[in-house]
Design a protein around this motif. Structure first.
Motif, mmCIF file in Angstrom:
data_model
loop_
_atom_site.group_PDB
_atom_site.id
_atom_site.type_symbol
_atom_site.label_atom_id
_atom_site.label_comp_id
_atom_site.label_asym_id
_atom_site.label_seq_id
_atom_site.Cartn_x
_atom_site.Cartn_y
_atom_site.Cartn_z
ATOM 1 N N LEU A 1 0.820 -1.211 0.000
ATOM 2 C CA LEU A 1 0.000 0.000 0.000
ATOM 3 C C LEU A 1 0.855 1.263 0.000
ATOM 4 C CD1 LEU A 1 -2.797 -1.146 2.482
ATOM 5 C CD2 LEU A 1 -2.846 -1.158 -0.036
ATOM 6 N N GLU A 2 2.008 1.207 0.633
ATOM 7 C CA GLU A 2 2.917 2.360 0.662
ATOM 8 C C GLU A 2 3.645 2.567 -0.659
ATOM 9 O OE1 GLU A 2 4.078 2.111 5.427
ATOM 10 O OE2 GLU A 2 5.548 1.476 3.934
ATOM 11 N N ASN A 3 3.657 1.547 -1.520
ATOM 12 C CA ASN A 3 4.460 1.612 -2.739
ATOM 13 C C ASN A 3 3.646 1.483 -4.020
ATOM 14 O OD1 ASN A 3 7.424 1.783 -1.937
ATOM 15 N ND2 ASN A 3 6.603 0.244 -0.533
ATOM 16 N N GLY A 4 2.399 1.924 -3.988
ATOM 17 C CA GLY A 4 1.608 1.982 -5.212
ATOM 18 C C GLY A 4 0.514 0.951 -5.326
ATOM 19 N N GLY A 5 0.435 0.023 -4.380
ATOM 20 C CA GLY A 5 -0.666 -0.933 -4.380
ATOM 21 C C GLY A 5 -1.919 -0.287 -3.816
ATOM 22 N N THR A 6 -3.060 -0.903 -4.046
ATOM 23 C CA THR A 6 -4.322 -0.391 -3.517
ATOM 24 C C THR A 6 -5.062 -1.512 -2.794
ATOM 25 O OG1 THR A 6 -5.454 -0.869 -5.599
ATOM 26 C CG2 THR A 6 -4.590 1.369 -5.310
ATOM 27 N N ARG A 7 -5.880 -1.107 -1.840
ATOM 28 C CA ARG A 7 -6.684 -2.079 -1.098
ATOM 29 C C ARG A 7 -7.983 -2.310 -1.859
ATOM 30 N NH1 ARG A 7 -6.571 -4.223 3.529
ATOM 31 N NH2 ARG A 7 -4.970 -2.892 4.437
ATOM 32 N N TYR A 8 -8.337 -3.562 -2.070
ATOM 33 C CA TYR A 8 -9.621 -3.870 -2.698
ATOM 34 C C TYR A 8 -10.553 -4.594 -1.739
ATOM 35 C CZ TYR A 8 -7.935 -8.678 -3.516
ATOM 36 O OH TYR A 8 -7.444 -9.942 -3.362
ATOM 37 N N ARG A 9 -10.062 -4.927 -0.545
ATOM 38 C CA ARG A 9 -10.858 -5.617 0.445
ATOM 39 C C ARG A 9 -10.137 -5.501 1.791
ATOM 40 N NH1 ARG A 9 -12.531 -11.966 -0.028
ATOM 41 N NH2 ARG A 9 -13.374 -12.090 2.065
ATOM 42 N N GLU A 10 -10.896 -5.487 2.858
ATOM 43 C CA GLU A 10 -10.308 -5.400 4.196
ATOM 44 C C GLU A 10 -9.775 -6.758 4.641
ATOM 45 O OE1 GLU A 10 -9.776 -2.604 5.989
ATOM 46 O OE2 GLU A 10 -10.537 -1.585 4.202
ATOM 47 N N ALA A 11 -8.879 -6.737 5.614
ATOM 48 C CA ALA A 11 -8.328 -7.964 6.179
ATOM 49 C C ALA A 11 -9.441 -8.782 6.826
ATOM 50 C CB ALA A 11 -7.254 -7.623 7.215
ATOM 51 N N ALA A 12 -9.236 -10.089 6.906
ATOM 52 C CA ALA A 12 -10.212 -10.986 7.541
ATOM 53 C C ALA A 12 -9.474 -11.938 8.471
ATOM 54 C CB ALA A 12 -10.981 -11.768 6.489
ATOM 55 N N ASP A 13 -10.065 -12.160 9.633
ATOM 56 C CA ASP A 13 -9.487 -13.063 10.621
ATOM 57 C C ASP A 13 -10.552 -14.092 11.008
ATOM 58 O OD1 ASP A 13 -8.277 -14.381 12.707
ATOM 59 O OD2 ASP A 13 -7.663 -12.559 13.753
ATOM 60 N N HIS A 14 -10.317 -15.348 10.641
ATOM 61 C CA HIS A 14 -11.254 -16.422 10.942
ATOM 62 C C HIS A 14 -10.698 -17.356 12.023
ATOM 63 C CE1 HIS A 14 -13.783 -15.244 7.572
ATOM 64 N NE2 HIS A 14 -12.685 -15.132 6.859
ATOM 65 N N GLY A 15 -9.738 -16.863 12.793
ATOM 66 C CA GLY A 15 -9.140 -17.658 13.851
ATOM 67 C C GLY A 15 -8.029 -18.562 13.348
ATOM 68 N N TRP A 16 -8.352 -19.505 12.498
ATOM 69 C CA TRP A 16 -7.353 -20.429 11.969
ATOM 70 C C TRP A 16 -6.674 -19.891 10.709
ATOM 71 C CZ3 TRP A 16 -7.771 -22.688 7.136
ATOM 72 C CH2 TRP A 16 -9.001 -22.511 6.486
ATOM 73 N N ILE A 17 -7.303 -18.887 10.080
ATOM 74 C CA ILE A 17 -6.703 -18.257 8.897
ATOM 75 C C ILE A 17 -6.891 -16.751 8.983
ATOM 76 C CG2 ILE A 17 -8.772 -18.513 7.470
ATOM 77 C CD1 ILE A 17 -6.842 -19.009 5.077
ATOM 78 N N TYR B 1 -5.971 -13.222 6.624
ATOM 79 C CA TYR B 1 -5.455 -12.752 5.344
ATOM 80 C C TYR B 1 -5.805 -11.296 5.114
ATOM 81 C CZ TYR B 1 -10.203 -13.804 3.681
ATOM 82 O OH TYR B 1 -11.563 -13.859 3.518
ATOM 83 N N ASP B 2 -5.020 -10.693 4.274
ATOM 84 C CA ASP B 2 -5.252 -9.327 3.843
ATOM 85 C C ASP B 2 -4.945 -9.278 2.353
ATOM 86 O OD1 ASP B 2 -5.883 -6.649 3.883
ATOM 87 O OD2 ASP B 2 -4.383 -6.100 5.376
ATOM 88 N N CYS B 3 -5.368 -8.222 1.695
ATOM 89 C CA CYS B 3 -5.334 -8.186 0.244
ATOM 90 C C CYS B 3 -4.833 -6.849 -0.287
ATOM 91 C CB CYS B 3 -6.738 -8.412 -0.305
ATOM 92 S SG CYS B 3 -7.611 -9.785 0.426
ATOM 93 N N PHE B 4 -4.257 -6.894 -1.480
ATOM 94 C CA PHE B 4 -3.916 -5.675 -2.196
ATOM 95 C C PHE B 4 -3.953 -5.952 -3.692
ATOM 96 C CE2 PHE B 4 0.176 -7.763 -1.643
ATOM 97 C CZ PHE B 4 0.790 -7.608 -2.881
ATOM 98 N N ALA B 5 -4.126 -4.892 -4.448
ATOM 99 C CA ALA B 5 -3.972 -4.961 -5.898
ATOM 100 C C ALA B 5 -2.651 -4.286 -6.227
ATOM 101 C CB ALA B 5 -5.129 -4.254 -6.605
ATOM 102 N N ASP B 6 -1.852 -4.917 -7.076
ATOM 103 C CA ASP B 6 -0.574 -4.321 -7.475
ATOM 104 C C ASP B 6 -0.844 -3.159 -8.445
ATOM 105 O OD1 ASP B 6 -0.848 -5.349 -10.111
ATOM 106 O OD2 ASP B 6 0.365 -7.106 -9.652
ATOM 107 N N PRO B 7 0.185 -2.417 -8.854
ATOM 108 C CA PRO B 7 -0.048 -1.252 -9.724
ATOM 109 C C PRO B 7 -0.747 -1.563 -11.052
ATOM 110 C CG PRO B 7 2.107 -1.073 -8.720
ATOM 111 C CD PRO B 7 1.582 -2.454 -8.384
ATOM 112 N N ASP B 8 -0.743 -2.827 -11.476
ATOM 113 C CA ASP B 8 -1.446 -3.192 -12.699
ATOM 114 C C ASP B 8 -2.848 -3.724 -12.439
ATOM 115 O OD1 ASP B 8 0.409 -2.871 -15.115
ATOM 116 O OD2 ASP B 8 1.695 -3.772 -13.594
#
Length: 135
Positions: free
Chosen positions: A94-110, A112-119
Motif C-alpha cells: 500500500l505504501e508503494n503503489g498498491g491499492t486495497r480492494y478488500r479489508e483484512a479478515a481473521d477467521h481464527g485459523w486463517i 489474510y489481507d489483500c492488495f492490488a498491485d499497480p497493474d
C-alpha cells in the motif's frame, strides 16, 4: 501427478514500475528469465514464480483480450509464515503503489489481507494455523 513448479503469467504495463514495486516488498527476480519484455518474480525459488509480462509480449500467448486491471481474472494467494508477515507485506504494498480492494479478515485459523498491485492484479497474503481449524 507431481507438478515440478508453477508459473503464474500476468500482463503488466510498465516493467520498471513493476520491478520497483516488488523489490520494495522484499521479493527478488530470476534474472535468467527476465529481460526488457518480462520479469520472473520469485515467490518460492525452484517452485513458484510469476512471470510479469508486457502487454505486447503477453498478447502472443493468447487470442483473448488482455485484462486492463479493472476486472478480476484471477486471485493469487500466497501463504507466509506469520500474521505479522501478512501485515508487513500488505503495508509495504500500500505504501508503494498498491491499492486495497478488500479489508483484512481473521477467521481464527486463517488470517489474510489483500492488495492490488499497480497493474490491478489482486493478491491475497495469508497465514493459517491448521491446528486451529474448527473440528
Amino acid at each position: 501427478m507431481n507438478i515440478k513448479s508453477i508459473f503464474v503469467n500476468l500482463p503488466v504495463n510498465d516493467l520498471n514500475r513493476t520491478r520497483t514495486f516488488w523489490t520494495k516488498l522484499g521479493f527478488s527476480f530470476n534474472e535468467q528469465f527476465s529481460d526488457d519484455k518480462a520479469l520472473c518474480l520469485v515467490l518460492n525459488d525452484g517452485l513458484i514464480y510469476s512471470m510479469l509480462i508486457t502487454h505486447e509480449l503477453f498478447s502472443n500467448f493468447t487470442n483473448r483480450p488482455i485484462s486492463d486491471g479493472t476486472t478480476t481474472q484471477v486471485l493469487t494467494a500466497i501463504q507466509v509464515e506469520s500474521r505479522e508477515e501478512v501485515d508487513r507485506i500488505v503495508k509495504l504494498a500500500l505504501e508503494n503503489g498498491g491499492t486495497r480492494y478488500r479489508e483484512a479478515a481473521d477467521h481464527g485459523w486463517i488470517y489474510y489481507d489483500c492488495f492490488a498491485d499497480p497493474d490491478g492484479h489482486q493478491w491475497e497474503v495469508m497465514f493459517s494455523d491448521p491446528n486451529q481449524i474448527p473440528k
